[in-house]
Design a protein around this motif. Structure first.
Motif, PDB file in Angstrom:
ATOM      1  N   LEU A 103      47.010  33.653  47.087  1.00  0.00           N
ATOM      2  CA  LEU A 103      45.625  33.723  47.516  1.00  0.00           C
ATOM      3  C   LEU A 103      44.937  32.383  47.348  1.00  0.00           C
ATOM      4  O   LEU A 103      45.137  31.690  46.357  1.00  0.00           O
ATOM      5  CB  LEU A 103      44.859  34.760  46.705  1.00  0.00           C
ATOM      6  CG  LEU A 103      45.230  36.224  46.920  1.00  0.00           C
ATOM      7  CD1 LEU A 103      44.352  37.110  46.054  1.00  0.00           C
ATOM      8  CD2 LEU A 103      45.088  36.605  48.369  1.00  0.00           C
ATOM      9  N   PHE A 105      41.084  31.126  47.070  1.00  0.00           N
ATOM     10  CA  PHE A 105      39.765  31.679  46.834  1.00  0.00           C
ATOM     11  C   PHE A 105      38.680  30.716  47.303  1.00  0.00           C
ATOM     12  O   PHE A 105      38.828  29.492  47.226  1.00  0.00           O
ATOM     13  CB  PHE A 105      39.558  31.933  45.334  1.00  0.00           C
ATOM     14  CG  PHE A 105      40.241  33.158  44.829  1.00  0.00           C
ATOM     15  CD1 PHE A 105      41.577  33.128  44.468  1.00  0.00           C
ATOM     16  CD2 PHE A 105      39.551  34.356  44.696  1.00  0.00           C
ATOM     17  CE1 PHE A 105      42.220  34.267  44.003  1.00  0.00           C
ATOM     18  CE2 PHE A 105      40.178  35.495  44.223  1.00  0.00           C
ATOM     19  CZ  PHE A 105      41.514  35.454  43.874  1.00  0.00           C
ATOM     20  N   GLY A 106      37.569  31.293  47.740  1.00  0.00           N
ATOM     21  CA  GLY A 106      36.379  30.489  47.954  1.00  0.00           C
ATOM     22  C   GLY A 106      35.740  30.167  46.610  1.00  0.00           C
ATOM     23  O   GLY A 106      36.173  30.643  45.562  1.00  0.00           O
ATOM     24  N   THR A 107      34.686  29.373  46.661  1.00  0.00           N
ATOM     25  CA  THR A 107      34.053  28.915  45.429  1.00  0.00           C
ATOM     26  C   THR A 107      33.123  29.959  44.815  1.00  0.00           C
ATOM     27  O   THR A 107      32.635  29.760  43.712  1.00  0.00           O
ATOM     28  CB  THR A 107      33.260  27.633  45.674  1.00  0.00           C
ATOM     29  OG1 THR A 107      32.352  27.857  46.746  1.00  0.00           O
ATOM     30  CG2 THR A 107      34.191  26.479  46.027  1.00  0.00           C
TER      31      THR A 107
ATOM     32  N   TYR B  35      45.607  31.662  36.947  1.00  0.00           N
ATOM     33  CA  TYR B  35      44.516  30.926  37.592  1.00  0.00           C
ATOM     34  C   TYR B  35      43.626  30.311  36.521  1.00  0.00           C
ATOM     35  O   TYR B  35      43.544  30.819  35.405  1.00  0.00           O
ATOM     36  CB  TYR B  35      43.628  31.865  38.413  1.00  0.00           C
ATOM     37  CG  TYR B  35      44.263  32.493  39.612  1.00  0.00           C
ATOM     38  CD1 TYR B  35      44.931  33.704  39.514  1.00  0.00           C
ATOM     39  CD2 TYR B  35      44.169  31.887  40.864  1.00  0.00           C
ATOM     40  CE1 TYR B  35      45.496  34.308  40.631  1.00  0.00           C
ATOM     41  CE2 TYR B  35      44.730  32.482  41.987  1.00  0.00           C
ATOM     42  CZ  TYR B  35      45.389  33.686  41.858  1.00  0.00           C
ATOM     43  OH  TYR B  35      45.945  34.267  42.965  1.00  0.00           O
ATOM     44  N   GLY B  40      31.574  26.559  40.084  1.00  0.00           N
ATOM     45  CA  GLY B  40      31.461  25.939  41.391  1.00  0.00           C
ATOM     46  C   GLY B  40      32.769  25.664  42.097  1.00  0.00           C
ATOM     47  O   GLY B  40      32.780  25.095  43.191  1.00  0.00           O
ATOM     48  N   MET B  41      33.888  26.080  41.484  1.00  0.00           N
ATOM     49  CA  MET B  41      35.189  25.788  42.103  1.00  0.00           C
ATOM     50  C   MET B  41      36.011  27.034  42.365  1.00  0.00           C
ATOM     51  O   MET B  41      37.138  26.950  42.827  1.00  0.00           O
ATOM     52  CB  MET B  41      35.975  24.812  41.218  1.00  0.00           C
ATOM     53  CG  MET B  41      35.238  23.518  40.968  1.00  0.00           C
ATOM     54  SD  MET B  41      36.233  22.277  40.163  1.00  0.00           S
ATOM     55  CE  MET B  41      37.253  21.753  41.501  1.00  0.00           C
ATOM     56  N   GLY B  42      35.494  28.178  42.055  1.00  0.00           N
ATOM     57  CA  GLY B  42      36.244  29.404  42.291  1.00  0.00           C
ATOM     58  C   GLY B  42      37.471  29.479  41.397  1.00  0.00           C
ATOM     59  O   GLY B  42      37.528  28.886  40.329  1.00  0.00           O
ATOM     60  N   LEU B  43      38.464  30.207  41.845  1.00  0.00           N
ATOM     61  CA  LEU B  43      39.724  30.324  41.109  1.00  0.00           C
ATOM     62  C   LEU B  43      40.763  29.441  41.773  1.00  0.00           C
ATOM     63  O   LEU B  43      40.922  29.466  42.990  1.00  0.00           O
ATOM     64  CB  LEU B  43      40.224  31.765  41.113  1.00  0.00           C
ATOM     65  CG  LEU B  43      39.604  32.686  40.084  1.00  0.00           C
ATOM     66  CD1 LEU B  43      38.245  33.159  40.548  1.00  0.00           C
ATOM     67  CD2 LEU B  43      40.517  33.880  39.819  1.00  0.00           C
ATOM     68  N   GLN B 102      45.847  41.645  44.264  1.00  0.00           N
ATOM     69  CA  GLN B 102      46.180  41.239  42.907  1.00  0.00           C
ATOM     70  C   GLN B 102      45.238  41.929  41.925  1.00  0.00           C
ATOM     71  O   GLN B 102      44.060  42.145  42.216  1.00  0.00           O
ATOM     72  CB  GLN B 102      46.061  39.718  42.767  1.00  0.00           C
ATOM     73  CG  GLN B 102      47.096  38.977  43.607  1.00  0.00           C
ATOM     74  CD  GLN B 102      47.041  37.485  43.449  1.00  0.00           C
ATOM     75  OE1 GLN B 102      46.438  36.956  42.514  1.00  0.00           O
ATOM     76  NE2 GLN B 102      47.685  36.770  44.356  1.00  0.00           N
TER      77      GLN B 102
END
Lengths: 115, 113
Positions: A103, A105-107, B35, B40-43, B102
């Protein structure tokens, strides 16, 4: 490189307002699409997913999302938000041709719903 | 059925120290993932294991190593912690293949001073 964009970083709404969070991805081919939610202090939970078929998918807690292939988008919607929807929302994309689920992911979008 | 569990929940390390983050799942999933989540950067994917006995690098593997101990357990090791590794770490698992979601653990909040 794979890219998933969520244009709204912070959204503030009053209860009963309608919600739409944008998600766009940057590559062609067949994709699987997901929206995850992270409530304060909790881990990520799946809201809804799209694999194929009807592009309008319904998830838990009254959320829905529409896959528009021509726009490379998978926007999340809810007609009337509640205070309990305050959370961070993540869009995620998996490319089918990888043969394995990796996956991207977006932020994330932080949603604050005021009572 | 506990799902995905992670230990510890919180950890503070000094620069240069090492530690191992533990992850276990009881859903009989083949695939497991690590992860990191930063504001501000997500995963971002650090490492993953498609099946028992295999591991591969993700997007941000530098400074980390992993071990898929058995089908249930997938550990993440920081050999020499750096302040840039201050983050929240999530483990996840899934059924093998692309058409499955997931499932995530509760996370480990790591601070490196």
């Amino acid at each position: 490189a794979q890219s998933v964009s969520q244009h709204n970083h912070h959204v503030i709404l009053s209860e009963a307002a309608s919600l739409e969070l944008g998600c766009n991805y940057s590559y062609g081919g067949t994709v699987n699409l997901f929206w995850y939610v992270q409530y304060p202090g909790q881990h990520l939970q799946l809201l809804l997913k799209y694999f194929s078929g009807d592009p309008l998918v319904k998830g838990i807690k009254g959320f829905e999302a529409e896959f528009i292939k021509s726009k490379f988008s998978f926007n999340l919607r809810k007609p009337s938000v509640q205070w309990s929807d305050t959370a961070e929302y993540f869009c995620a994309v998996n490319r089918m041709n990888t043969g394995f689920q990796k996956l991207v992911f977006g932020t994330g979008t932080r949603l604050l719903v005021s009572p | 059925n506990a799902g995905v569990t992670q230990t510890p929940k919180f950890q503070v390390l000094k620069t240069g120290q090492s530690m191992t983050l533990q992850c276990a799942q009881d859903m009989n999933h083949n695939s497991m993932y690590w992860y990191r989540q930063d504001p501000g950067m997500g995963l971002r994917l650090i490492y993953y294991s498609a099946s028992e006995g295999t591991t591969d690098k993700g997007e941000v593997p530098n400074g980390y190593n992993v071990s898929r101990l058995n089908k249930r357990e997938f550990s993440l090791r920081l050999e020499s912690a750096a302040p840039s590794q201050t983050s929240v770490y999530f483990c996840a698992s899934s059924v093998a293949g692309t058409r499955y979601e997931q499932y995530f653990g509760p996370g480990t909040r790591l601070t490196v001073t």
